[in-house]
Motif scaffolding. Sequence first.
Motif, PDB file in Angstrom:
ATOM      1  N   ARG A  17       0.831  -1.199   0.000  1.00  0.00           N
ATOM      2  CA  ARG A  17       0.000   0.000   0.000  1.00  0.00           C
ATOM      3  C   ARG A  17       0.869   1.254   0.000  1.00  0.00           C
ATOM      4  O   ARG A  17       0.561   2.234  -0.672  1.00  0.00           O
ATOM      5  CB  ARG A  17      -0.935  -0.020   1.209  1.00  0.00           C
ATOM      6  CG  ARG A  17      -2.016   1.058   1.167  1.00  0.00           C
ATOM      7  CD  ARG A  17      -3.044   0.841   2.256  1.00  0.00           C
ATOM      8  NE  ARG A  17      -3.753  -0.420   2.050  1.00  0.00           N
ATOM      9  CZ  ARG A  17      -4.669  -0.889   2.882  1.00  0.00           C
ATOM     10  NH1 ARG A  17      -4.974  -0.240   3.995  1.00  0.00           N
ATOM     11  NH2 ARG A  17      -5.284  -2.028   2.617  1.00  0.00           N
ATOM     12  N   ARG A  18       1.955   1.220   0.750  1.00  0.00           N
ATOM     13  CA  ARG A  18       2.867   2.372   0.770  1.00  0.00           C
ATOM     14  C   ARG A  18       3.507   2.566  -0.596  1.00  0.00           C
ATOM     15  O   ARG A  18       3.616   3.690  -1.097  1.00  0.00           O
ATOM     16  CB  ARG A  18       3.950   2.170   1.823  1.00  0.00           C
ATOM     17  CG  ARG A  18       4.883   3.377   1.961  1.00  0.00           C
ATOM     18  CD  ARG A  18       6.109   3.071   2.789  1.00  0.00           C
ATOM     19  NE  ARG A  18       5.765   2.587   4.121  1.00  0.00           N
ATOM     20  CZ  ARG A  18       6.659   2.166   5.008  1.00  0.00           C
ATOM     21  NH1 ARG A  18       7.947   2.143   4.677  1.00  0.00           N
ATOM     22  NH2 ARG A  18       6.280   1.742   6.195  1.00  0.00           N
ATOM     23  N   GLY A  19       3.947   1.471  -1.219  1.00  0.00           N
ATOM     24  CA  GLY A  19       4.556   1.564  -2.545  1.00  0.00           C
ATOM     25  C   GLY A  19       3.599   2.082  -3.591  1.00  0.00           C
ATOM     26  O   GLY A  19       3.990   2.826  -4.505  1.00  0.00           O
ATOM     27  N   LEU A  20       2.311   1.717  -3.460  1.00  0.00           N
ATOM     28  CA  LEU A  20       1.292   2.207  -4.374  1.00  0.00           C
ATOM     29  C   LEU A  20       1.094   3.712  -4.212  1.00  0.00           C
ATOM     30  O   LEU A  20       0.987   4.456  -5.194  1.00  0.00           O
ATOM     31  CB  LEU A  20      -0.017   1.464  -4.113  1.00  0.00           C
ATOM     32  CG  LEU A  20      -1.132   1.582  -5.138  1.00  0.00           C
ATOM     33  CD1 LEU A  20      -0.681   1.082  -6.504  1.00  0.00           C
ATOM     34  CD2 LEU A  20      -2.362   0.820  -4.666  1.00  0.00           C
ATOM     35  N   ARG A  21       1.072   4.171  -2.967  1.00  0.00           N
ATOM     36  CA  ARG A  21       0.975   5.620  -2.715  1.00  0.00           C
ATOM     37  C   ARG A  21       2.176   6.342  -3.301  1.00  0.00           C
ATOM     38  O   ARG A  21       2.040   7.426  -3.886  1.00  0.00           O
ATOM     39  CB  ARG A  21       0.879   5.895  -1.209  1.00  0.00           C
ATOM     40  CG  ARG A  21      -0.453   5.558  -0.577  1.00  0.00           C
ATOM     41  CD  ARG A  21      -0.613   6.255   0.763  1.00  0.00           C
ATOM     42  NE  ARG A  21       0.486   5.942   1.679  1.00  0.00           N
ATOM     43  CZ  ARG A  21       0.460   4.934   2.553  1.00  0.00           C
ATOM     44  NH1 ARG A  21      -0.599   4.140   2.628  1.00  0.00           N
ATOM     45  NH2 ARG A  21       1.494   4.725   3.355  1.00  0.00           N
ATOM     46  N   ASN A  22       3.341   5.755  -3.162  1.00  0.00           N
ATOM     47  CA  ASN A  22       4.553   6.363  -3.731  1.00  0.00           C
ATOM     48  C   ASN A  22       4.446   6.485  -5.248  1.00  0.00           C
ATOM     49  O   ASN A  22       4.866   7.486  -5.846  1.00  0.00           O
ATOM     50  CB  ASN A  22       5.784   5.532  -3.381  1.00  0.00           C
ATOM     51  CG  ASN A  22       6.131   5.548  -1.912  1.00  0.00           C
ATOM     52  OD1 ASN A  22       5.665   6.404  -1.150  1.00  0.00           O
ATOM     53  ND2 ASN A  22       6.940   4.596  -1.476  1.00  0.00           N
ATOM     54  N   ALA A  23       3.906   5.458  -5.887  1.00  0.00           N
ATOM     55  CA  ALA A  23       3.778   5.465  -7.350  1.00  0.00           C
ATOM     56  C   ALA A  23       2.842   6.565  -7.827  1.00  0.00           C
ATOM     57  O   ALA A  23       2.999   7.092  -8.933  1.00  0.00           O
ATOM     58  CB  ALA A  23       3.283   4.103  -7.836  1.00  0.00           C
ATOM     59  N   LEU A  24       1.865   6.911  -7.000  1.00  0.00           N
ATOM     60  CA  LEU A  24       0.906   7.957  -7.353  1.00  0.00           C
ATOM     61  C   LEU A  24       1.397   9.360  -6.975  1.00  0.00           C
ATOM     62  O   LEU A  24       0.711  10.347  -7.264  1.00  0.00           O
ATOM     63  CB  LEU A  24      -0.437   7.684  -6.671  1.00  0.00           C
ATOM     64  CG  LEU A  24      -1.187   6.439  -7.176  1.00  0.00           C
ATOM     65  CD1 LEU A  24      -2.346   6.104  -6.252  1.00  0.00           C
ATOM     66  CD2 LEU A  24      -1.678   6.642  -8.603  1.00  0.00           C
ATOM     67  N   ASP A  25       2.547   9.440  -6.375  1.00  0.00           N
ATOM     68  CA  ASP A  25       3.106  10.726  -5.923  1.00  0.00           C
ATOM     69  C   ASP A  25       4.011  11.297  -7.017  1.00  0.00           C
ATOM     70  O   ASP A  25       5.234  11.269  -6.926  1.00  0.00           O
ATOM     71  CB  ASP A  25       3.884  10.520  -4.626  1.00  0.00           C
ATOM     72  CG  ASP A  25       4.422  11.827  -4.044  1.00  0.00           C
ATOM     73  OD1 ASP A  25       3.838  12.899  -4.340  1.00  0.00           O
ATOM     74  OD2 ASP A  25       5.425  11.771  -3.306  1.00  0.00           O
ATOM     75  N   LEU A  26       3.386  11.812  -8.073  1.00  0.00           N
ATOM     76  CA  LEU A  26       4.142  12.341  -9.207  1.00  0.00           C
ATOM     77  C   LEU A  26       4.700  13.727  -8.920  1.00  0.00           C
ATOM     78  O   LEU A  26       4.192  14.451  -8.073  1.00  0.00           O
ATOM     79  CB  LEU A  26       3.237  12.422 -10.444  1.00  0.00           C
ATOM     80  CG  LEU A  26       2.673  11.118 -10.983  1.00  0.00           C
ATOM     81  CD1 LEU A  26       1.756  11.401 -12.168  1.00  0.00           C
ATOM     82  CD2 LEU A  26       3.789  10.157 -11.378  1.00  0.00           C
ATOM     83  N   ARG A  27       5.727  14.098  -9.681  1.00  0.00           N
ATOM     84  CA  ARG A  27       6.258  15.460  -9.581  1.00  0.00           C
ATOM     85  C   ARG A  27       6.546  15.999 -10.978  1.00  0.00           C
ATOM     86  O   ARG A  27       6.829  15.248 -11.914  1.00  0.00           O
ATOM     87  CB  ARG A  27       7.533  15.493  -8.750  1.00  0.00           C
ATOM     88  CG  ARG A  27       8.707  14.742  -9.367  1.00  0.00           C
ATOM     89  CD  ARG A  27       9.943  14.841  -8.501  1.00  0.00           C
ATOM     90  NE  ARG A  27      11.026  14.018  -9.028  1.00  0.00           N
ATOM     91  CZ  ARG A  27      12.198  13.850  -8.413  1.00  0.00           C
ATOM     92  NH1 ARG A  27      12.423  14.449  -7.253  1.00  0.00           N
ATOM     93  NH2 ARG A  27      13.130  13.100  -8.951  1.00  0.00           N
ATOM     94  N   LEU A  28       6.443  17.308 -11.098  1.00  0.00           N
ATOM     95  CA  LEU A  28       6.841  18.002 -12.317  1.00  0.00           C
ATOM     96  C   LEU A  28       8.242  18.539 -12.072  1.00  0.00           C
ATOM     97  O   LEU A  28       8.443  19.475 -11.292  1.00  0.00           O
ATOM     98  CB  LEU A  28       5.872  19.138 -12.630  1.00  0.00           C
ATOM     99  CG  LEU A  28       6.099  19.882 -13.946  1.00  0.00           C
ATOM    100  CD1 LEU A  28       5.950  18.944 -15.140  1.00  0.00           C
ATOM    101  CD2 LEU A  28       5.145  21.061 -14.073  1.00  0.00           C
ATOM    102  N   THR A  29       9.223  17.919 -12.701  1.00  0.00           N
ATOM    103  CA  THR A  29      10.618  18.294 -12.522  1.00  0.00           C
ATOM    104  C   THR A  29      10.956  19.419 -13.505  1.00  0.00           C
ATOM    105  O   THR A  29      10.884  19.220 -14.716  1.00  0.00           O
ATOM    106  CB  THR A  29      11.539  17.089 -12.778  1.00  0.00           C
ATOM    107  OG1 THR A  29      11.143  16.003 -11.939  1.00  0.00           O
ATOM    108  CG2 THR A  29      12.989  17.440 -12.508  1.00  0.00           C
ATOM    109  N   GLU A  30      11.312  20.578 -13.002  1.00  0.00           N
ATOM    110  CA  GLU A  30      11.587  21.734 -13.855  1.00  0.00           C
ATOM    111  C   GLU A  30      13.056  22.127 -13.769  1.00  0.00           C
ATOM    112  O   GLU A  30      13.605  22.260 -12.671  1.00  0.00           O
ATOM    113  CB  GLU A  30      10.712  22.921 -13.436  1.00  0.00           C
ATOM    114  CG  GLU A  30       9.213  22.642 -13.538  1.00  0.00           C
ATOM    115  CD  GLU A  30       8.376  23.867 -13.220  1.00  0.00           C
ATOM    116  OE1 GLU A  30       8.635  24.926 -13.828  1.00  0.00           O
ATOM    117  OE2 GLU A  30       7.469  23.765 -12.369  1.00  0.00           O
ATOM    118  N   PHE A  31      13.688  22.310 -14.915  1.00  0.00           N
ATOM    119  CA  PHE A  31      15.078  22.752 -14.925  1.00  0.00           C
ATOM    120  C   PHE A  31      15.428  23.366 -16.275  1.00  0.00           C
ATOM    121  O   PHE A  31      14.729  23.155 -17.275  1.00  0.00           O
ATOM    122  CB  PHE A  31      16.036  21.595 -14.599  1.00  0.00           C
ATOM    123  CG  PHE A  31      15.997  20.446 -15.578  1.00  0.00           C
ATOM    124  CD1 PHE A  31      16.864  20.386 -16.659  1.00  0.00           C
ATOM    125  CD2 PHE A  31      15.095  19.390 -15.401  1.00  0.00           C
ATOM    126  CE1 PHE A  31      16.835  19.327 -17.543  1.00  0.00           C
ATOM    127  CE2 PHE A  31      15.062  18.324 -16.280  1.00  0.00           C
ATOM    128  CZ  PHE A  31      15.932  18.293 -17.350  1.00  0.00           C
TER     129      PHE A  31
END
Length: 272
Positions: free
Chosen positions: A20-34
């Motif tokens: 369940r923790r790993g699934l939450r991590n997979a849904l925790d997307l980020r927009l990486t800007e550089f």
Amino acid sequence: MFSALLEVFGRTLQLTPLYRRGLRNALDLRLTEFEVALARLPAAFDGYRILHVSDTHLDSLPALAGVAKRMLDGVEVDLLVLTGDVHGLARHPAALSVELLAHALSGMVVRDRRLATLGNHDAVDMPAALQSLGFETLVNRSVVLTRNGHSIRVTGLDDVHAFYTPQARAALEAEAEGFRIALVHSPEMADHAAAAGYGFYLCGHTHGGQICLPGGKIVFSQLVRCRHAASGLWREGNMVGYTSTGLGVASPPVRFNTRGEAAFITLRCSRS
């Protein structure tokens, strides 16, 4: 053998609280800007904005489509690039992956073009499916982008990890003047691209390890060569490259010590 081990691992993981923790991590997307400074980039392309998306695999975890849509709504770029593995599981129809991708990208504004390459999970019907979303799929060929009278060449290869043919190397090494960008599913052609004079290389395939040791140390990159380019920004000779951690996940659909992403990249002319 590796796939069989992953399946056993996934089934075992589902029996523990870690799943369940790993699934939450997979849904925790980020927009990486550089921003990335590139030698020989035409001045007209200084400030050119690219959204790089890779390894969406949305059929493997459909909830990611909604998360990605909320993250990307209102994002404006000049160029949208997709570096393969739109699809995830062979038992699912490709139409499911494309439909979910359409939802994820529906709130974006793309002012120039949408370009894609294929990954090892993408079947031969994927280019036609992506065309419905406005993508032009580059299978061992190039297109030219123009801006204010200047141009850059973008070369896209068919997947070279599982479906390598000599045509990929030939397309990469075809003589051409000016600044060039390579779009390849895997980093494994980085040395050839650098030797051919490319300035920028965008890829994915590794998922940033997906399941990493603390500190993001990658255990399995699935790379046979160019392993130094497994994640994030890197250099190969005079060429700059970026390997996306991927928007989606392979089975099991979990992440540990790495995050899924889309990368918002602004090109800058190098002052050196």
